[in-house]
Design a protein around this motif. Structure first.
Motif, PDB file in Angstrom:
ATOM      1  N   GLU A 106       5.479   2.856   3.539  1.00 46.74           N
ATOM      2  CA  GLU A 106       5.667   1.372   3.919  1.00 46.74           C
ATOM      3  C   GLU A 106       6.115   1.654   5.385  1.00 46.74           C
ATOM      4  N   TYR A 107       7.513   2.546   5.045  1.00 48.66           N
ATOM      5  CA  TYR A 107       7.564   2.956   6.615  1.00 48.66           C
ATOM      6  C   TYR A 107       6.649   3.319   7.379  1.00 48.66           C
ATOM      7  N   ASN A 113      -2.475  -3.747  10.293  1.00 44.27           N
ATOM      8  CA  ASN A 113      -2.546  -2.212  10.166  1.00 44.27           C
ATOM      9  C   ASN A 113      -4.945  -2.183  10.051  1.00 44.27           C
ATOM     10  N   LYS A 154      -4.343   4.846   4.751  1.00 44.50           N
ATOM     11  CA  LYS A 154      -5.587   3.205   5.217  1.00 44.50           C
ATOM     12  C   LYS A 154      -5.154   2.910   3.615  1.00 44.50           C
ATOM     13  N   GLN A 193       5.968  -5.326  10.503  1.00 44.56           N
ATOM     14  CA  GLN A 193       5.519  -4.378  11.237  1.00 44.56           C
ATOM     15  C   GLN A 193       3.978  -3.570  10.387  1.00 44.56           C
ATOM     16  N   PRO A 194       3.222  -2.922  11.672  1.00 46.67           N
ATOM     17  CA  PRO A 194       3.057  -3.057  12.884  1.00 46.67           C
ATOM     18  C   PRO A 194       2.295  -4.621  13.019  1.00 46.67           C
ATOM     19  N   TRP A 240      -1.666   6.302  10.055  1.00 45.06           N
ATOM     20  CA  TRP A 240      -1.804   5.395   8.814  1.00 45.06           C
ATOM     21  C   TRP A 240      -3.472   5.305   8.663  1.00 45.06           C
ATOM     22  N   ASN A 241      -3.615   4.651  10.082  1.00 45.90           N
ATOM     23  CA  ASN A 241      -4.816   3.763   9.926  1.00 45.90           C
ATOM     24  C   ASN A 241      -5.932   5.293  10.233  1.00 45.90           C
ATOM     25  N   LYS A 257       0.787  -1.076   0.004  1.00 48.80           N
ATOM     26  CA  LYS A 257      -0.276  -0.104   0.093  1.00 48.80           C
ATOM     27  C   LYS A 257       0.975   0.866   0.181  1.00 48.80           C
ATOM     28  N   ARG A 310       3.444   2.771   7.104  1.00 47.82           N
ATOM     29  CA  ARG A 310       2.593   1.910   7.929  1.00 47.82           C
ATOM     30  C   ARG A 310       2.764   1.190   8.533  1.00 47.82           C
ATOM     31  N   ALA A 311       4.517   0.783   9.243  1.00 46.71           N
ATOM     32  CA  ALA A 311       4.323  -0.386   9.915  1.00 46.71           C
ATOM     33  C   ALA A 311       5.338   0.522  11.432  1.00 46.71           C
ATOM     34  N   LYS A 312       5.331   2.205  11.322  1.00 45.96           N
ATOM     35  CA  LYS A 312       6.329   2.551  12.535  1.00 45.96           C
ATOM     36  C   LYS A 312       4.858   3.679  12.678  1.00 45.96           C
ATOM     37  N   LEU A 337      10.384  -4.585   8.122  1.00 46.39           N
ATOM     38  CA  LEU A 337       8.992  -3.464   7.755  1.00 46.39           C
ATOM     39  C   LEU A 337       7.846  -4.411   7.179  1.00 46.39           C
ATOM     40  N   PRO A 347       1.735   3.582  12.683  1.00 44.51           N
ATOM     41  CA  PRO A 347       0.155   2.876  12.540  1.00 44.51           C
ATOM     42  C   PRO A 347      -1.026   3.561  12.899  1.00 44.51           C
TER      43      PRO A 347
END
Lengths: 414, 370
Positions: free
Chosen positions: A369-370, B178, A384, B173-174, A379-380, A224, A372-374, B170, A376
């Motif tokens: 992606e960074y 999500n 999204k 994560q998380p 992002w949410n 995404k 989304r991962a770190k 990556l 969230p």
């Protein structure tokens, strides 16, 4: 006793007879010479008059919803059994021609057809080839820029669905006609696609090009917060590789070769292999440095509802060349000067490159992606979807800092 | 020395591991990412814990009635006819599970390897293999599992370890994901992959020391569950959650994307499929053994071999019922969730009633050392 014996024989026979069909496996037997081993595929837009050439193979005439303007021309490169040289010592290769041009024509057979979709075209092609097409050794798929700009959805779907295709094949985007890459006769390698492949793989080994198999392209385009990119090649005297970046399945732009270096630096991909000219004061003070190691660190904060990235890139360098004897590279001061000057140029160049991809809404670095991962939560709440990130990427802010460290100067003392 | 009680604790653990690891490993990461994208390993872990409850209940029951299987002690606990109804449900369920396993196996083989072979042939060959092996007694059954256990576990771990080279942290994560969508059904679908562990009830009466059943099930579950979590983590780590959603059998694709160092083998899917065929065989063997043995016990027969061939046509026809692969997976998910009621609620009920009614089986004396 004899009775027991005969019972045993019957048992044994039964077991053998019953296991026989299990031991075979003949249903799918396909001798190697009955296979047409496809090494490369190219996909071009079909010339306009091609609708008339087509015969009814995979569809009934006139019943195809895909308009003739969108037809494609697919070419395949088929290995001719027995002609592919197996080792360096086998110089005749069966044909024995010796000359560069004739050897490429001897080892592979290139043929092309038109069709409405990949499978349609390949079925048209199968109609012309006696043995069945086998994609297990497919290494390179070349796609013309025109087709790539229209979108790769159909191509991705076909090759993802086909269980023979390996994820370690490459997709290339060709400037101009794609088919010429299958017919070109390189000097170094007997098989054109293998030469193309080794260009890319050596590029990776020398730190000139990031590893970008078909599987990686698929994964990146699926994500995404990231877009895919592909090698963008041009057939000059030799191959020239750049990067074609995508937005979803569509190609939206291309880089210059040095921008690949910028990409790899921002991603922190090793080994590093780019050389850059650094000018200190005037033309006489010019030196060339070679990067040997890259390292990238990111951090992100959210300010006013948009992401703000800080990217820190560290390089290790060697001095490779200087233009004149005007300066001597023998003291700390001059090294620091080169480091500072180069870092300054690099920061500008990287920021400019990121801006270029931002304008195309194509986040090939995976900054999304960074987040989304770190981050969230952010992002949410705010992103999204892939489309939303493509929009937001344009407004993201970037701070790039670069540290250069010159470690070695080669064999010369001054 | 009791000749009929020869199975050791380690063998039980091996039986559990090789039974649990089966066809399910191929679509497992897909189930997990559909439930909770990047949190897929987490949800797999939750499912492992959930699946362990059923195993826990069974080992507690088995330790209470160390001489009997669930078919026998259920009659003591809740009375003859209700128990027979329950046993019949268990038998039917495992017959269906056997057939679905065989069919899923056939579909994978026909799609990815033997494209011209009719699916009926691959299914019947696998079922025949299981049938022949089922006609052994429980000790041989345990040895078959014990033999294959390292051949399944270590190559699988090896392939996963090699694939980690391409993984990106990556993608994981998380860790809590999500976009939680259908977490509960997803976890249930994954937990259903552990239903084969019901085989524990068949082997406890042959265990040398039934008191160790609980320990065996913990060991078995840690290994099998651990491997499942690792496989999911590796797949999602390499492909990312979104790409995994696009793959029908992500684990197979992972093997395809993995190569041995120095490109000795450029794709490991063939190697992986070999391991996987073994794993499917042991799974099939267990569920078919459970079906035939339980049927034998239900009809008070001395030996279950009779049913091995008798059931084969039924299981085969059941396996051929799904019309296509999409329908098959719908059925697999549905049957799995229904099965959870059976493999979880039924033992729970039995244990509860046996505690309330203070029922206990004849204990087995500590077997003397050799």
């Amino acid at each position: 006793m004899a009775k027991l014996h005969s019972a045993k024989i019957i048992h044994l026979t039964c077991v053998m007879v019953l296991t026989l069909p299990i031991l075979t496996g003949c249903w799918d037997r396909l001798e190697i010479e009955d296979r047409a081993v496809v090494l490369g595929v190219s996909i071009d837009k079909a010339p306009p008059e091609s609708a008339n050439q087509e015969t009814e193979v995979a569809h009934v005439e006139g019943a195809n919803p895909i308009p003739p303007e969108d037809m494609i021309r697919v070419a395949v490169q088929i290995a001719i059994p027995g002609r592919i040289p197996l080792g360096p010592g086998e110089s005749g290769g069966g044909g024995g021609g010796g000359g560069g041009k004739s050897s490429a024509a001897n080892t592979v057979w290139v043929l092309h057809v038109v069709g409405h979709s990949i499978d349609d075209a390949l079925m048209n092609l199968q109609q012309q080839v006696a043995s069945s097409l086998f994609f297990g050794h497919l290494r390179v798929i070349v796609i013309s820029e025109e087709v790539a700009k229209k979108g790769l959805e159909n191509i991705n779907d076909y090759f993802r669905r086909n269980s023979e295709v390996r994820r370690m094949a490459w997709i290339l985007v060709a400037k101009g006609e794609a088919m010429q890459f299958l017919t070109a006769a390189p000097k170094l390698e007997r098989v054109p696609t293998l030469y193309l492949l080794s260009t890319l793989e050596e590029g990776f080994r020398m730190g000139k090009f990031p590893q970008d198999f078909i599987g990686m392209f698929w994964s990146n385009s699926s994500k995404k917060g990231q877009e895919g990119f592909l090698p963008y090649v041009e057939l000059k005297k030799e191959n020239n590789v750049e990067i074609a970046y995508f937005k979803g399945p569509k190609m939206v732009g291309s880089t210059s070769p040095l921008e690949i270096g910028a990409y790899m630096a921002i991603k922190g991909i090793n080994p590093a292999g780019y050389r850059v000219i650094v000018q200190l004061n005037g033309a006489a003070d010019t030196v060339i440095t070679a990067a040997t190691h890259r390292k990238a660190r990111y951090s992100v904060r959210i300010a006013e509802g948009r992401p703000h990235f800080t990217i820190h890139i560290a390089f290790e360098q060697n001095v490779e060349e200087k233009y004149s004897e005007h300066i001597g590279i023998d003291n700390q001061e001059i090294l620091s000067n080169i480091e500072k000057k180069q870092a300054q140029v690099a920061v500008e160049y990287f920021e400019q490159f990121i801006r270029k991809t931002q304008e195309a809404h194509s986040d090939i670095f995976g900054f999304g992606e960074y987040i989304r991962a770190k981050r969230p939560a952010f992002w949410n709440r705010n992103v999204k979807t892939k489309e939303k990130w493509q929009e937001m990427y344009k407004d993201a802010e970037f701070d790039v800092t670069v540290t250069m460290k010159i470690r070695r100067v080669g064999m010369k003392a001054r | 020395m009791d000749k009929t009680r020869q199975i050791t604790m380690i063998q039980i653990a091996a039986i559990l591991v090789s039974t649990i690891i089966g066809v399910g490993v191929l679509p497992l990461p897909l189930f997990a990412v559909n439930a909770l994208d990047s949190g897929a390993p987490l949800i797999t872990l939750a499912a492992v814990l959930f699946g362990f409850i059923s195993l826990l209940l069974l080992s507690l029951l088995g330790m209470r009635f160390p001489r009997q299987t669930i078919i026998q002690y259920s009659e003591q606990i809740i009375g003859k006819w209700p128990a027979r109804a329950g046993s019949l449900l268990v038998i039917v369920f495992f017959a269906v599970l056997t057939s679905l396993t065989a069919r899923e196996f056939g579909e994978v083989v026909v799609t990815s390897v033997l494209k011209n072979t009719p699916v009926e042939v691959t299914v019947i060959v696998m079922l025949l293999l299981a049938t022949f092996s089922t006609r052994n007694d429980v000790t041989v059954f345990a040895y078959i599992h014990y033999f294959y256990f390292p051949l399944i576990l270590f190559p699988a771990l090896f392939i996963v370890a090699l694939s980690l080279k391409n993984a990106d942290a990556l993608n994981l994560q998380p860790i809590w994901g999500n976009d939680p969508q259908g977490v509960i059904p997803g976890a249930l679908t994954i937990a259903a992959l552990f239903q084969g562990s019901f085989i524990l009830t068949s082997v406890i009466p042959s265990m040398r020391r039934p008191q160790k059943a609980l320990l065996a099930s913990v060991v078995g579950m840690v290994i099998a569950g651990g491997l499942y979590v690792i496989i999911v983590a590796a797949t999602v780590g390499v492909f990312g959650a979104e790409e995994t959603k696009k793959l029908l059998w992500p684990t197979l694709e992972l093997a395809k994307a993995t190569s041995l160092p120095a490109n000795v083998l450029e794709r490991l899917d063939a190697a992986f499929l070999i391991v996987w065929v073994t794993a499917v065989f042991t799974t099939l063997l267990s569920s078919y053994f459970l079906t035939t043995q339980s049927l034998g016990l239900l009809f008070r027969l001395r030996d279950h071999k009779l049913f091995a061939f008798f059931l084969l046509p039924f299981v085969f026809v059941l396996a051929m019922l799904p019309q296509n692969i999409v329908q098959m997976y719908t059925i697999v998910r549905m049957v799995g969730r229904i099965g959870l009621i059976l493999t979880l609620a039924y033992p729970a009920l039995l244990l509860l009633v046996s505690i309330l009614r203070k029922k206990r089986g004849e204990p087995v004396g500590e077997v003397a050392q050799r």
